[in-house]
Design an enzyme around this catalytic site. Structure first.
Site, short mmCIF file in Angstrom:
data_model
loop_
_atom_site.label_atom_id
_atom_site.label_comp_id
_atom_site.label_asym_id
_atom_site.label_seq_id
_atom_site.Cartn_x
_atom_site.Cartn_y
_atom_site.Cartn_z
N THR A 132 0.82 -1.21 0.00
CA THR A 132 0.00 0.00 0.00
C THR A 132 0.85 1.26 0.00
OG1 THR A 132 -1.60 1.28 1.34
CG2 THR A 132 -0.11 -0.18 2.52
N ASP A 133 0.28 2.36 -0.51
CA ASP A 133 0.97 3.64 -0.44
C ASP A 133 0.97 4.22 0.96
OD1 ASP A 133 -1.72 4.34 -0.27
OD2 ASP A 133 -1.65 5.83 -1.89
N GLU A 134 0.17 3.66 1.86
CA GLU A 134 0.09 4.20 3.22
C GLU A 134 1.39 4.04 4.00
OE1 GLU A 134 -3.51 3.63 5.45
OE2 GLU A 134 -4.64 3.13 3.65
N TYR A 158 -2.04 -0.29 10.88
CA TYR A 158 -2.13 -0.98 9.60
C TYR A 158 -0.93 -0.69 8.72
CZ TYR A 158 -3.24 -1.47 4.66
OH TYR A 158 -3.17 -1.75 3.31
N LYS A 162 2.18 -3.14 7.33
CA LYS A 162 2.52 -3.34 5.91
C LYS A 162 3.95 -2.88 5.62
CE LYS A 162 0.40 -4.70 2.99
NZ LYS A 162 0.29 -6.10 2.48
#
Length: 362
Positions: A132-134, A158, A162
């Protein structure tokens, strides 16, 4: 053949369906069937000899080793993850267990499998990790989009989980030489997304005439990527990506959460008007903001576009209308996931088989 983990989830199931529409290469799907993993997502493949399903956990190293030895995949694609930020805030340990330890155990099983392969097969193997870009944190309103060189600054449990999984993938490449690939994508949307995420939640609530909750002022910005475009990007990375590299995947469709909700409301007004001439936007309700809510994400997809020739093909307006129309046409699916009926089916079906399909088939 290829092995997909988490293939009953939103993105994983979209990938498997797209894959088998494009090729006859078989797919083995390993999925634990947690709350967001719906076997009905792949009901179109019932009876298809190219597809096999095993119920199990990526953290079960013995199971993964048996599947690898039995099916001898040329690639392993890891979609399996806990993904909802709100759930990570209320229960971070589950995210560490699945996203960090699960990925690590999966990597370890694939590493052992890879080491035992003949040289040509070992050189051809790929481990593709979907992220993810998060992991990059939050951008200011005028900052350039995330590149693959952006520093990791995860801000939620989260995204931290990741980020840790990404680092383990990198470490297995650097330390052991495992041919890994990583993709970091922006916010996905499209059919079959579990209605805890913004777009399906708003559609579901709007159909029922319930409030449409928006965190804070609703001006948090995300780059929206249609799941079909995302799956095409993953296929491009698998086929042509350079081992050890990371590729950022975006939709080139930055929108605030409030703008997304208004687009859904406008679409519903056009295709399913409310009684009495009311507008769906009247249901918008601002609620207390999420703790530590990142303000903006944006993707610079120059690398995947330049190296692999990929770019998104589904514009946001087109994609939103298609998504709204899919949910309206599949209310039985929505009812099954929101009522928990499919969970009852899963429990009944697999208990009748003496537990896990994975154990039965592996």
């Amino acid at each position: 053949m290829i092995l997909v983990t988490g293939g009953c989830g939103f993105i994983g199931s979209a990938f498997i369906l797209q894959w088998l529409q494009s090729t006859d290469e078989p797919v083995v799907n390993l999925d634990l069937l947690t709350y967001a993993g719906h076997p009905g997502n792949l009901s179109a493949l019932d009876g298809d000899a190219r597809y096999s399903f095993h119920r199990g956990d990526i953290g079960d190293s013995a199971l993964t080793a048996r599947l690898l030895a039995q099916h001898k995949p040329r690639a392993v694609l890891n979609f399996a993850a806990e993904t909802h930020v709100d759930r990570s805030i209320s229960g971070p340990l589950a995210f560490a267990e699945t996203n960090v330890m699960g990925t690590l155990r999966l990597l370890d099983a694939v590493l052992a499998y890879w080491k035992a392969l003949q040289p040509a097969d070992a050189a051809a193997l790929r481990f593709l990790h979907v992220s993810t870009d998060e992991v990059y944190g939050s951008l200011g309103p005028d900052d350039a989009g995330f590149t693959e060189e952006h520093r990791y600054e995860p801000n939620s449990p989260y995204s931290a989980s990741k980020a840790a999984s990404d680092h383990f993938v990198r470490a297995y490449r650097h330390t052991y030489g495992l041919p890994t690939l990583t993709t970091n994508c922006s916010n996905n949307y499209g059919p079959r997304q579990f209605p805890e995420k913004l777009i399906p939640l708003v559609i579901h609530n709007a159909v029922l005439g319930k409030p449409l909750p928006i965190y804070g002022d609703g001006l948090q910005v995300r780059d929206w990527l249609h799941v079909e475009d995302h799956c095409r990007a993953i296929r491009a990375v698998l086929e042509r990506g350079r081992p050890g590299e990371t590729y950022n995947v975006g939709g080139r469709s930055e929108r605030s959460n409030l703008a997304v909700v208004r687009a859904i409301c406008d679409t519903l007004d056009a295709v399913r008007p409310m009684p009495g001439g009311r507008r769906h936007s009247e249901l918008v309700t601002h609620v207390k903001d999420r703790p530590g809510h990142d303000r903006r994400y944006a993707i610079d997809d120059s690398k995947i576009a330049g190296e692999l020739g990929w770019q998104p093909t589904i514009g946001f307006e087109q994609g939103i209308r298609q998504t709204v129309e899919w949910y309206l046409a599949h209310q039985q699916w929505v009812e099954s996931v929101t009522s928990g009926a499919y969970r009852q089916w899963v429990d009944t079906h697999y208990n009748a088989q003496g537990g896990s399909v994975a154990r039965a088939e592996a």
